[in-house]
Design an enzyme around this catalytic site. Sequence first.
Site, mmCIF file in Angstrom:
data_model
loop_
_atom_site.group_PDB
_atom_site.id
_atom_site.type_symbol
_atom_site.label_atom_id
_atom_site.label_comp_id
_atom_site.label_asym_id
_atom_site.label_seq_id
_atom_site.Cartn_x
_atom_site.Cartn_y
_atom_site.Cartn_z
ATOM 1 N N LYS A 123 0.825 -1.207 0.000
ATOM 2 C CA LYS A 123 0.000 0.000 0.000
ATOM 3 C C LYS A 123 0.860 1.259 0.000
ATOM 4 O O LYS A 123 0.620 2.193 -0.760
ATOM 5 C CB LYS A 123 -0.922 -0.027 1.221
ATOM 6 C CG LYS A 123 -1.954 1.077 1.240
ATOM 7 C CD LYS A 123 -2.916 0.863 2.388
ATOM 8 C CE LYS A 123 -4.042 1.882 2.353
ATOM 9 N NZ LYS A 123 -5.008 1.655 3.449
ATOM 10 N N GLU A 140 10.420 -5.915 3.216
ATOM 11 C CA GLU A 140 10.579 -7.198 2.524
ATOM 12 C C GLU A 140 10.070 -7.123 1.088
ATOM 13 O O GLU A 140 10.709 -7.613 0.154
ATOM 14 C CB GLU A 140 9.812 -8.300 3.273
ATOM 15 C CG GLU A 140 10.269 -8.546 4.696
ATOM 16 C CD GLU A 140 9.417 -7.813 5.709
ATOM 17 O OE1 GLU A 140 9.261 -8.322 6.826
ATOM 18 O OE2 GLU A 140 8.901 -6.712 5.374
ATOM 19 N N GLY A 177 -4.888 -4.608 5.846
ATOM 20 C CA GLY A 177 -4.139 -5.564 5.037
ATOM 21 C C GLY A 177 -4.665 -6.976 5.106
ATOM 22 O O GLY A 177 -4.806 -7.659 4.084
ATOM 23 N N ARG A 178 -4.972 -7.458 6.315
ATOM 24 C CA ARG A 178 -5.415 -8.851 6.451
ATOM 25 C C ARG A 178 -6.859 -9.065 6.003
ATOM 26 O O ARG A 178 -7.347 -10.190 5.999
ATOM 27 C CB ARG A 178 -5.202 -9.330 7.881
ATOM 28 C CG ARG A 178 -5.845 -8.474 8.957
ATOM 29 C CD ARG A 178 -5.342 -8.884 10.352
ATOM 30 N NE ARG A 178 -5.790 -7.991 11.395
ATOM 31 C CZ ARG A 178 -5.176 -6.867 11.752
ATOM 32 N NH1 ARG A 178 -4.088 -6.485 11.105
ATOM 33 N NH2 ARG A 178 -5.637 -6.119 12.744
ATOM 34 N N GLU A 219 -3.233 -11.499 14.483
ATOM 35 C CA GLU A 219 -2.859 -10.100 14.305
ATOM 36 C C GLU A 219 -4.010 -9.189 14.716
ATOM 37 O O GLU A 219 -3.792 -8.059 15.147
ATOM 38 C CB GLU A 219 -2.454 -9.835 12.854
ATOM 39 C CG GLU A 219 -1.702 -8.515 12.660
ATOM 40 C CD GLU A 219 -1.047 -8.413 11.296
ATOM 41 O OE1 GLU A 219 0.090 -8.901 11.149
ATOM 42 O OE2 GLU A 219 -1.687 -7.862 10.374
ATOM 43 N N HIS A 262 -1.868 -37.446 11.951
ATOM 44 C CA HIS A 262 -0.613 -38.152 12.194
ATOM 45 C C HIS A 262 0.483 -37.196 12.643
ATOM 46 O O HIS A 262 1.669 -37.533 12.570
ATOM 47 C CB HIS A 262 -0.198 -38.896 10.923
ATOM 48 C CG HIS A 262 -1.216 -39.895 10.475
ATOM 49 N ND1 HIS A 262 -1.240 -41.191 10.923
ATOM 50 C CD2 HIS A 262 -2.284 -39.769 9.638
ATOM 51 C CE1 HIS A 262 -2.268 -41.829 10.373
ATOM 52 N NE2 HIS A 262 -2.913 -40.985 9.584
ATOM 53 N N LYS A 274 9.766 -4.390 12.935
ATOM 54 C CA LYS A 274 10.152 -3.714 11.697
ATOM 55 C C LYS A 274 11.129 -2.570 11.993
ATOM 56 O O LYS A 274 12.129 -2.387 11.299
ATOM 57 C CB LYS A 274 8.910 -3.146 10.993
ATOM 58 C CG LYS A 274 7.983 -4.178 10.387
ATOM 59 C CD LYS A 274 6.838 -3.464 9.697
ATOM 60 C CE LYS A 274 5.859 -4.432 9.060
ATOM 61 N NZ LYS A 274 4.739 -3.716 8.403
#
Length: 535
Positions: A195, A201, A255-256, A341, A372, A500
């Site tokens: 954004k 990253e 964002g999420r 978050e 398993h 960050k």
Amino acid sequence: MKPTASRLTALGNALSTKEGVPLPESKGLQFEFPGGCLDLTRHLINEEVFKTLLEHAVSRQLCESRDAMFAGERINASENRAVLHVALRGGVQHSIEVDGEDPAEYAAEQLDRMLAFADAVRNGKIQASNGVPFTDVINIGIGGSDLGPRMAVEALRSTTSGPKVHFVANVDGHDFELVTRELDPQTTLCLVASKTFTTLETMMNARTARAWIAEAVGEDHVGSHFAALSTNAGAVQAFGIDPERMFGFRDWVGGRFSMWSPIGLSLACAIGSEGFRELLAGAAAMDQHFAQAPVAQNAPMLMGLLGYWCRVHLGFAGHAVIPYDRRLGRLPAYLQQADMESNGKRVSASGEPLAGPTGALVFGEPGTDAQHAFFQWLHQGTDRALVDLIGVVHPDHDHDEHHRALLANLVAQAEALRHGRSPEAARAAAMEAGLQGDALELAAASMTFPGDRPVTVMLLDRLDAYCLGSLVALHEHRIFVEGILYGLNSFDQPGVELGKTLAKTILPQLSGSSSDMDDRLCWLLQQCQKGLTKT
């Protein structure tokens, strides 16, 4: 009468120490929702608990909080923002105004632009710089700019067409190398999803991708191989991307919760505009269910209330998400971010420390693989977790025997987790196996399952774009409900920012450009620098 929270605490204390909690009445706990059905009859509740939870919903003003969100009120108080991801998919059924514009109208304009671009990539009208259609699309983003679209592309993989869609998220250089090693940069389109166009990253990966593309097609043609999902026009243009290839969204999209926005462009490239609109339609149907259904018949409301009950009043810290469909393999990771978050907070919406527990630890893997792996802990561990088992009724294959076995395992685990195996039944099984004496007693003790694990069973009609949209929207609203009950703001993420900030401080130190550090940190950085030293 005591406040509802105090009554729930007393009821929780009684039930959490009781063995063999009876099943609740199924009436009202088994019902259909858009695209599927829900079975809540294996939760650790009784009639009094259910009634008190519904009263607690009133005391916590759940319906009023929901309505405030749909009305565009600034419920994200810490950032003074509205929360309107529902406007991205037609979930707002009446005209509202936020910051001088109608969010639904703005969202529709951006959607049309984005889908026109996606279809043009798919049909070859938008081509690589060498005049041939794009064969591959790479989404470069992280967190909410990666997890949602990545999960959805994987879930709908059997219906995808057009260019193959890939994802690069981690700043680890291996991520970029593994994704691109067999791709042709001359026919690859890169979508930079940030954004602000400053995410560390993402921008590092974007610069690496830019160099990779430039080496193959030349500097003058780099822009033909990029598009931006951002609102920072200046930075996008400085990177070499035409502003006409920039697709934005407002700050009322977190964002999420942004998969429905231009952040979903990679998904649209995979399933086309028709498929993407079906995804939005499924989500909008769930929005209307959430907005209109009574609390006692409202899937997100009930799941939120029961999640809160398990976390706060029963004291269960874990929440396992087990999709019994391999295509939903990325759903646990997506929900891990969306939930943790949002609700992994220690202060209230008004900034005061919270006294009780908040968001659960979310984890999961597809069934039957998970059986398993960590199901031993779920069944017999000394801690307990809420377990979601998610199945799909109609598969997209003809292997009936496989699907029958898959669904049988889902139902069997739901029953086993809730009912367990009594000491008497365990002893009988050990005797039937021919054990005697001390071996019999040891086996009987080991084979006893306490049960009393709360289980939510959800069945989707099929795994198509509509049903997936409904499923994701259901969990978005469920997370919001839990946040209201915890008393926190589900739509900020201050805990993400500290790491960050520190990383930006550490980076020059790791490059050897600063000596202002203590011995402990100096030693660790020296160890890290061994891999950076070129010989």
